[in-house]
Design an enzyme around this catalytic site. Structure first.
Site, short mmCIF file in Angstrom:
data_model
loop_
_atom_site.label_atom_id
_atom_site.label_comp_id
_atom_site.label_asym_id
_atom_site.label_seq_id
_atom_site.Cartn_x
_atom_site.Cartn_y
_atom_site.Cartn_z
N ASP A 175 21.96 -6.82 55.42
CA ASP A 175 21.42 -8.14 55.71
C ASP A 175 21.56 -8.98 54.45
OD1 ASP A 175 20.17 -10.28 56.87
OD2 ASP A 175 18.19 -9.35 57.01
N ASP A 189 25.72 -13.18 58.89
CA ASP A 189 25.21 -12.59 57.66
C ASP A 189 24.56 -11.22 57.86
OD1 ASP A 189 23.01 -13.45 59.08
OD2 ASP A 189 22.00 -14.39 57.38
N GLU A 190 24.94 -10.53 58.94
CA GLU A 190 24.26 -9.27 59.25
C GLU A 190 25.21 -8.35 60.01
OE1 GLU A 190 20.30 -7.84 61.78
OE2 GLU A 190 20.84 -9.97 61.66
#
Length: 390
Positions: free
Chosen positions: A11, A106-107
């Site tokens: 993350d 973003d993960e």
């Protein structure tokens, strides 16, 4: 974690805000809000940890965020910048596993079961290596959780944010003890309504669920989650790489040509090593330079013929670099970022026609490729190498 899946969840920390700080270092250490303006109808996309200390949160109305933290800096989102860094981050993820499930920009989840042996079977070594490469390549930080399944890996990545690494236990008894004090909201499918429905019955934590027997309110599936029993499968799709590249952001802007050139050659060597993991040949080389004023210059050149060897990559990189930064000049001032990549791939080094005779240039190419592959074998065993000259 032998004998079971090893799942990694990564993350990126306060991602939009972190990317903004790459372009506005003067904002570091200050509350930063990415989203609608403080007096506009709109919400916060994300915010820095300094802003979170004042109670600002994602999805909060921007006017509320301003009321909580009037000294915050507000900036609109710049999605093109975020996508650029995200692309580089996912390239890094691919260095640690071919099985990458993108959850958002973003993960991601990675199944690292098959690559853990490259790090001596130590998940911490793998996790630290990934985090260090994200910092070096993207200029931002990430938090990582490693566990036997996706749920636990996700919980682990939230455990030590920002810039943290958490390895969860694999023993069922230890897992149950780890989860017991945590609120039921950490479990998948347990939203605000479910939390409120469980509260009158004194069910506040995973430990409370662990003590329950299945009933109309608490199904067996929810109890299983409270014990950490969940799906391990990473839902990935094979992606065809369009380019292989590496970039480096200097900790302080670098004015010395020789220092930038030396770093470029390090990147070229790494690009070659990663590129040759799959049988393919590149037809185009690219150079990227960003100066202290965040002005970016891109140059590219075709190879005379498709190549995959370090000598050809190095020669192209230096040709582009010398054209962009001739000796005795200072066209950029100090350099913030240098990058190199190759693109436009071919499955073979020729046009697929069968030749009766091997041309001298083909024989030379094959010798360079054999040398590069031999050096790859040494790199894989941790040897530090000097690159062959162009």
């Amino acid at each position: 974690m032998s004998g079971m899946a090893t799942i990694l969840h990564v993350d990126m920390d306060a991602f939009f805000a972190s990317v903004e700080l790459l372009h506005h270092p003067e904002w570091r250490g200050k509350p930063l809000v990415v989203g609608a303006g403080p007096h506009e109808r709109g919400v916060v996309s994300t915010c820095s940890y300094e802003a979170r200390a004042f109670g600002v949160r994602s999805a909060m109305p921007s006017r509320t965020a301003y009321a909580k933290c009037p000294q915050a800096i507000f900036t609109p989102p710049h999605m093109d910048l975020y996508r650029d860094v995200s692309t580089r981050a996912f390239e890094v993820f691919g260095h640690y596993s071919p099985y990458v499930e993108a959850v958002s920009i973003d993960e991601a989840f990675l199944d690292v079961s098959g690559t853990l042996h490259l790090y001596g079977g130590d998940p911490r070594r793998l996790g630290e290596a990934l985090r260090a490469e994200i910092r070096a390549t993207c200029g931002v930080t990430c938090s990582v959780g490693i566990a036997p399944n996706r749920l636990l890996a996700k919980i682990g990545s939230e455990e030590n944010k920002p810039d943290g690494l958490t390895i969860l236990p694999t023993d069922p008894i230890e897992l149950a003890a780890f989860l017991a004090p945590r609120p039921v909201s950490v479990l998948w499918g347990v939203g605000r309504k479910t939390v409120e429905a469980l509260k009158p019955y004194g069910i506040l934590t995973c430990g409370d669920l662990q003590r329950m027997k299945p009933n109309a309110l608490v199904p067996q599936e929810l109890i299983d989650l409270a014990y950490g029993r969940a799906e391990a499968t990473v839902h990935w799709e094979p992606r065809e790489e369009k380019s292989v590249s590496r970039e480096h952001t200097f900790e302080t802007d670098e004015p010395r040509r020789d220092a930038v050139r030396a770093k470029l050659l390090e990147l070229v060597a790494d690009v070659g090593y990663r590129f040759r993991r799959i049988p393919r040949w590149a037809t185009t080389a690219r150079l990227k330079i960003r100066n202290a004023a965040f002005e970016t210059r891109l140059r590219q050149t075709p190879f005379p013929s498709p190549v995959q060897d370090d000598v050809a990559f190095r020669a192209a990189a230096l040709t582009l670099f010398d054209a962009e930064w001739p000796k005795g000049t200072c066209p950029h001032g100090a350099v913030r970022l240098i990058g190199f990549g190759v693109t436009n791939f071919r499955a073979t080094p020729d046009d697929g026609q069968l030749d009766l005779f091997v041309a001298p240039e083909d024989a030379a190419r094959e010798r360079r490729e054999r040398l590069s592959r031999a050096l790859d074998g040494l790199r894989a065993h941790g040897h530090v190498l000097t690159q062959p000259s162009a």
